[in-house]
Structures are given as C-alpha cells and as structure tokens.
Design a protein around this motif. Structure first.
Motif, PDB file in Angstrom:
ATOM      1  N   ALA A  26      42.594 -49.280 -79.525  1.00 13.15           N
ATOM      2  CA  ALA A  26      41.672 -49.708 -80.585  1.00 13.15           C
ATOM      3  C   ALA A  26      40.870 -50.926 -80.132  1.00 13.15           C
ATOM      4  CB  ALA A  26      42.434 -50.009 -81.868  1.00 13.15           C
ATOM      5  N   ASP A  27      41.518 -51.852 -79.443  1.00  8.18           N
ATOM      6  CA  ASP A  27      40.806 -53.030 -78.934  1.00  8.18           C
ATOM      7  C   ASP A  27      39.777 -52.639 -77.880  1.00  8.18           C
ATOM      8  OD1 ASP A  27      42.137 -54.793 -80.606  1.00  8.18           O
ATOM      9  OD2 ASP A  27      43.612 -55.383 -79.079  1.00  8.18           O
ATOM     10  N   ARG A  28      40.128 -51.678 -77.025  1.00 10.31           N
ATOM     11  CA  ARG A  28      39.174 -51.212 -76.009  1.00 10.31           C
ATOM     12  C   ARG A  28      37.973 -50.546 -76.679  1.00 10.31           C
ATOM     13  NH1 ARG A  28      41.920 -47.297 -72.175  1.00 10.31           N
ATOM     14  NH2 ARG A  28      39.956 -47.480 -71.033  1.00 10.31           N
ATOM     15  N   ILE A  29      38.226 -49.773 -77.727  1.00 14.51           N
ATOM     16  CA  ILE A  29      37.129 -49.117 -78.456  1.00 14.51           C
ATOM     17  C   ILE A  29      36.225 -50.185 -79.073  1.00 14.51           C
ATOM     18  CG2 ILE A  29      36.549 -47.685 -80.451  1.00 14.51           C
ATOM     19  CD1 ILE A  29      39.207 -46.140 -79.851  1.00 14.51           C
ATOM     20  N   ALA A  34      31.161 -53.018 -79.368  1.00 15.21           N
ATOM     21  CA  ALA A  34      30.488 -54.315 -79.401  1.00 15.21           C
ATOM     22  C   ALA A  34      29.428 -54.395 -78.308  1.00 15.21           C
ATOM     23  CB  ALA A  34      31.498 -55.445 -79.239  1.00 15.21           C
ATOM     24  N   GLU A  35      29.737 -53.876 -77.133  1.00 17.00           N
ATOM     25  CA  GLU A  35      28.757 -53.860 -76.049  1.00 17.00           C
ATOM     26  C   GLU A  35      27.547 -53.024 -76.438  1.00 17.00           C
ATOM     27  OE1 GLU A  35      30.760 -52.566 -72.514  1.00 17.00           O
ATOM     28  OE2 GLU A  35      32.023 -54.348 -72.451  1.00 17.00           O
ATOM     29  N   GLY A  84      23.993 -54.441 -76.817  1.00 16.96           N
ATOM     30  CA  GLY A  84      23.026 -53.851 -75.901  1.00 16.96           C
ATOM     31  C   GLY A  84      21.944 -53.063 -76.607  1.00 16.96           C
ATOM     32  N   GLY A  85      22.023 -52.994 -77.924  1.00 13.85           N
ATOM     33  CA  GLY A  85      20.984 -52.321 -78.684  1.00 13.85           C
ATOM     34  C   GLY A  85      21.167 -50.826 -78.840  1.00 13.85           C
ATOM     35  N   SER A 114      33.992 -45.192 -72.361  1.00 10.69           N
ATOM     36  CA  SER A 114      32.625 -45.477 -72.798  1.00 10.69           C
ATOM     37  C   SER A 114      31.837 -44.199 -73.011  1.00 10.69           C
ATOM     38  CB  SER A 114      31.907 -46.360 -71.771  1.00 10.69           C
ATOM     39  OG  SER A 114      32.478 -47.636 -71.740  1.00 10.69           O
ATOM     40  N   ALA A 115      31.972 -43.256 -72.091  1.00 11.66           N
ATOM     41  CA  ALA A 115      31.241 -41.991 -72.211  1.00 11.66           C
ATOM     42  C   ALA A 115      31.709 -41.195 -73.427  1.00 11.66           C
ATOM     43  CB  ALA A 115      31.411 -41.162 -70.934  1.00 11.66           C
TER      44      ALA A 115
END
Length: 122
Positions: A8-11, A16-17, A21-22, A106-107
């Motif tokens: 959950a923290d990694r998600i 957040a990135e 990052g928009g 991320s993907a």
C-alpha cells in the motif's frame, strides 16, 4: 489478515509521483484525485470515483484492466483473472507479489488508472 501495508505504501508513492508529475489531474476528470477505501480484505485506491488498484493481503495487486486485454495479460504466469464468489472477472486481474518490481508496479498502476478513467467516462 489485513492488506499488505508495504505494498500500500509503494502504491501511494507511485500515485504521488503521478500526481506531482501531472499524470493525474482534474482535466482528466480525476476529481478528488485518489481516495483510499478498505474493501475485499484489501486497500483499494480509487481515481475519479472508480477503483483502479487494490493492495491485497498476500502482497498481491488487484488491477482494473481493459476487458479486451485480459486474455493477453493473463498469458503471463504471474497474472490471473480475479475470481470472487465463484465468478471470474472480465475486467480485473490479480498480479503475484513476485512480479511487482518497482517498474512493473508503476506500469500496473498506470494501467489501473487508465481503466478507472475509462469507467468514469461511461
């Protein structure tokens, strides 16, 4: 067992990135941006009011996907269609923990966000 807190923290970090990052913004209808909800014994992350991904209790990741891609995605040994109450989903997959490298996570999150956005446009 509750959801995997480390996952959950990694998600949260990936989302957040994307926010910084928009990648997530109100122009895409991401009103409220990301909301967390406990569900299915996991922790779901909603974008634009639709569930995008969910951290499972065993370190697995549930991901909303385009139904047209589910067969190709499930060709990977670490990915299987979600099954709940004896029913197999046509728009959700479960990704095994060992397949969740940082890049892969991320993907998968990006795929889930895209599918959630599509659901919000229907």
């Amino acid at each position: 067992m509750p959801y995997d807190v480390a996952l959950a923290d990694r998600i949260r970090m990936v989302l957040a990135e994307e926010l910084l990052g928009g990648e997530l913004d109100d122009d895409e209808g991401d009103l409220g941006l990301v909301e967390e909800k406990k569900m299915f014994g996991g922790l779901g992350f909603m974008v634009a009011g639709h569930l995008a991904v969910c951290a499972g209790s065993k370190g697995d990741l549930m991901v909303r996907v385009d139904p047209a891609e589910i067969d190709a995605l499930c060709a990977d040994a670490d990915v299987e269609p979600m099954a709940m109450a004896g029913r197999t989903s046509k728009s959700w997959v479960n990704v095994a923990p060992e397949a969740l490298t940082d890049d892969a996570l991320s993907a998968w999150i990006e795929r889930g966000v895209t599918a959630a956005r599509s659901a919000s446009r229907r």
